[in-house]
Motif scaffolding. Structure first.
Motif, PDB file in Angstrom:
ATOM      1  N   GLU A   3      57.646  88.988  65.297  1.00 28.11           N
ATOM      2  CA  GLU A   3      58.372  87.837  64.758  1.00 28.11           C
ATOM      3  C   GLU A   3      59.779  87.763  65.327  1.00 28.11           C
ATOM      4  O   GLU A   3      60.275  86.681  65.666  1.00 28.11           O
ATOM      5  N   TRP A  19      61.136  84.731  67.616  1.00 24.43           N
ATOM      6  CA  TRP A  19      62.320  83.971  67.200  1.00 24.43           C
ATOM      7  C   TRP A  19      63.373  83.946  68.297  1.00 24.43           C
ATOM      8  O   TRP A  19      63.969  82.917  68.579  1.00 24.43           O
ATOM      9  N   ALA A  28      66.586  80.077  61.146  1.00 24.66           N
ATOM     10  CA  ALA A  28      65.436  80.699  60.486  1.00 24.66           C
ATOM     11  C   ALA A  28      64.294  79.728  60.234  1.00 24.66           C
ATOM     12  O   ALA A  28      63.221  80.142  59.784  1.00 24.66           O
ATOM     13  N   ILE A  50      60.811  80.562  61.846  1.00 29.59           N
ATOM     14  CA  ILE A  50      60.011  81.677  61.328  1.00 29.59           C
ATOM     15  C   ILE A  50      59.558  81.434  59.898  1.00 29.59           C
ATOM     16  O   ILE A  50      58.400  81.672  59.548  1.00 29.59           O
ATOM     17  N   GLN A  51      60.463  80.972  59.035  1.00 30.56           N
ATOM     18  CA  GLN A  51      60.140  80.771  57.624  1.00 30.56           C
ATOM     19  C   GLN A  51      60.593  79.382  57.176  1.00 30.56           C
ATOM     20  O   GLN A  51      61.570  79.235  56.434  1.00 30.56           O
ATOM     21  N   LYS A 111      59.316  77.098  55.099  1.00 32.15           N
ATOM     22  CA  LYS A 111      59.222  76.713  53.696  1.00 32.15           C
ATOM     23  C   LYS A 111      60.417  77.216  52.897  1.00 32.15           C
ATOM     24  O   LYS A 111      60.966  76.507  52.050  1.00 32.15           O
ATOM     25  N   GLU A 112      60.836  78.449  53.146  1.00 32.92           N
ATOM     26  CA  GLU A 112      61.948  79.018  52.394  1.00 32.92           C
ATOM     27  C   GLU A 112      63.297  78.450  52.846  1.00 32.92           C
ATOM     28  O   GLU A 112      64.200  78.241  52.036  1.00 32.92           O
ATOM     29  N   LEU A 144      63.105  89.278  51.152  1.00 33.52           N
ATOM     30  CA  LEU A 144      63.251  89.115  52.598  1.00 33.52           C
ATOM     31  C   LEU A 144      63.562  90.439  53.273  1.00 33.52           C
ATOM     32  O   LEU A 144      64.218  91.319  52.697  1.00 33.52           O
ATOM     33  N   SER A 172      65.493  90.135  59.285  1.00 31.05           N
ATOM     34  CA  SER A 172      64.846  88.888  59.693  1.00 31.05           C
ATOM     35  C   SER A 172      65.885  87.778  59.773  1.00 31.05           C
ATOM     36  O   SER A 172      66.952  87.863  59.152  1.00 31.05           O
ATOM     37  N   LEU A 224      66.011  84.820  58.382  1.00 36.29           N
ATOM     38  CA  LEU A 224      66.348  84.278  57.074  1.00 36.29           C
ATOM     39  C   LEU A 224      67.056  85.318  56.217  1.00 36.29           C
ATOM     40  O   LEU A 224      67.954  84.983  55.429  1.00 36.29           O
TER      41      LEU A 224
END
Length: 501
Positions: free
Chosen positions: A19, A23, A325, A328-329, A331-332, A386, A390, A392
């Motif tokens: 990941e 990214w 971010a 990668i994520q 939705k959050e 988290l 990462s 996020l």
């Protein structure tokens, strides 16, 4: 430095590493191939350097969007953002040459009589005439009495920026402006002057820049004194390459530090490093609201002087990390990005309505404070779930660590929500260093800082930098110390034409 330090020991670690690498590749691709326009919806993928204001809807959609996105925001159907100027060349004074083209057929083919004019078609085009260098010859008659007993009288030479030198005020202003505003290295200016029929070696041009910067130094010192006398300053810094004779085989790294206030002057300073001692030198005896990014030097400086600084955060930096971010994520991160968009809709509304500081303060407490409260709750919920390293995880940790400074703009309507104005002020220097690549010597850094301070401050006050520099190069050689405060951009008034001759 590579993010691969040791081989993963489990599938979970391998997944995290993949990941991270995906990214990083995504961010590099955006930098190289991403769209130049930053008006991209959050759901479509955003570039790393996206500016928050670019997310605002068009002016025609503002009232409807505001009702949905920010409940309670007053609708303003009449508010229309200023349109871009039409693509029509304009000038304050334009020399006009009129050319009349007569038709070949002047006699009527039916009756043979001369045709009379019944109208005139008018069209225009713009032509270019190369600039020219004027040789200004000064004659000073010597007067003496025929008796031979008196003294010889001769008028003194007027003060000049370069004593016994060739350049006049306008020429020095042009060389400085061409390098630091048009971003033309001196060797290119040498070539341009050669095309105009005069040879000025680049070393001579460099000497002229140094003389001009030395005359401007007292003005910039006065600007800094007045800036730090207030209680609100924005700061930032950017690296520049320097040809240091003590560093063999490569360029050293110096830094242009910047301090400014919204709507006011901007001060640049060159320092060889990015340490706390240079931040202290930049800020001097300043006390009050200090708006900066999350660079730790400013926090360390605040600890050294308890109660002296009120740190103000930069919402643009916090949101930018969340934007990174999204890949990668999504939705959050997307909910947080959209909530921050609401904060900027509020700021946009305040600007379009030309609100006073008191009105902005009241509007922010009514609308922005609840949104910030919701963001804080969501950040606290996300952090335990988290991975710290990462994208996020880093973004959330940054926002929580900076939460008090990020909310500081609610205290005073004069404060900005972010530090973007200082980033904008750094743009000329960033464009310039892509052209001239490096400072030729560490001693040259102060010259660039002084001239950038003047040019950027003039731009902020809608002053033509060339008019300002030419006027100061004419007046400073004869100016007294008590006259300097009236020559800063905030109070500058050009001399009357009769006084300039």
């Amino acid at each position: 430095m590579s993010i691969i330090t040791t081989l993963p020991q489990s599938l979970e670690e391998a997944h995290v590493l993949i990941e991270k690498l995906q990214w990083r590749v995504s961010q590099l691709e955006k930098q190289l191939f991403g769209p130049t326009s930053e008006r991209v919806l959050s759901t479509e993928g955003l570039s790393k350097e996206q500016i928050l204001l670019s997310l605002f809807p068009s002016p025609a959609e503002l009232p409807a969007t505001a009702e949905v996105a920010v409940e309670g925001l007053p609708a303003t159907p009449e508010a229309v953002s200023p349109r871009r100027p039409a693509h029509t060349p304009t000038a304050r004074v334009l020399e006009t040459v009129t050319e009349r083209i007569e038709p070949q057929e002047k006699l009527c083919p039916h009756c043979g009589k001369a045709k009379c004019e019944i109208g005139c078609e008018k069209s225009e085009r713009f032509e270019y005439s190369p600039a020219k260098i004027i040789r200004h010859e000064i004659l000073r008659p010597k007067l003496a009495c025929p008796c031979g007993q008196g003294t010889v009288s001769i008028a003194p030479l007027p003060p000049t920026p370069v004593e016994k030198g060739y350049p006049g005020p306008g020429l020095i202003a042009q060389v400085m402006l061409a390098k630091y505003d048009d971003h033309l290295p001196l060797y290119r200016q040498e070539q341009q002057f050669a095309r105009l029929g005069v040879y000025f070696p680049r070393q001579m041009l460099c000497d002229w820049v140094e003389h001009g910067a030395r005359w401007l130094q007292p003005v910039v010192r006065q600007m800094k004194t007045e800036l730090l006398a207030g209680d609100y300053v924005q700061v930032d810094e950017t690296p520049v390459k320097v040809m240091d004779p003590e560093v063999k085989g490569k360029c050293a790294t110096g830094y242009l530090w910047l301090a400014g206030r919204p709507g006011g002057d901007v001060i640049f300073e060159f320092h060889p490093g990015r340490g706390k001692e240079y931040a202290k030198e930049l800020l001097g005896d300043f006390s009050g609201y200090l708006q900066r990014d999350g660079y730790g030097v400013y926090g360390a400086l605040a600890k050294d002087y308890p109660g002296r600084f009120k740190p103000c955060g930069c919402m643009a930096h916090a949101r930018r990390k969340l934007v990174e971010a999204l890949e990668i994520q999504p939705k959050e991160a997307e909910w947080l990005v959209l909530e921050m968009r609401k904060l900027y809709l509020i700021e946009r509304h305040a600007r379009e309505e030309a609100m006073t500081a008191e009105q902005r303060h009241a509007l922010r407490h009514k609308l922005a404070a609840p949104i910030l409260g919701g963001i804080k709750v969501r950040l606290d919920q996300l952090q335990p779930t988290l991975l710290p390293q990462s994208p996020l995880g880093k973004a959330v940790s940054y926002a929580l660590a900076e939460w008090t400074p990020l909310n500081r703009y609610l205290e005073d309507g004069r404060l900005e929500i972010d530090n973007n104005l200082t980033e904008n002020a750094l743009r000329p220097s960033c464009i310039g260093k892509k052209n001239y690549l490096f400072f030729g010597h560490p001693d040259a850094g102060w010259r660039s800082a002084v001239i950038y301070s003047v040019i950027v401050s003039c731009r902020r006050r809608q002053i033509d930098p060339w008019d300002y520099l030419r006027d100061l190069m004419r007046r400073l050689p004869a100016a007294k110390n008590h006259e300097i405060p009236n020559l800063v951009p905030a109070r500058w008034k050009p001399l009357e034409p009769a006084l300039q001759s």
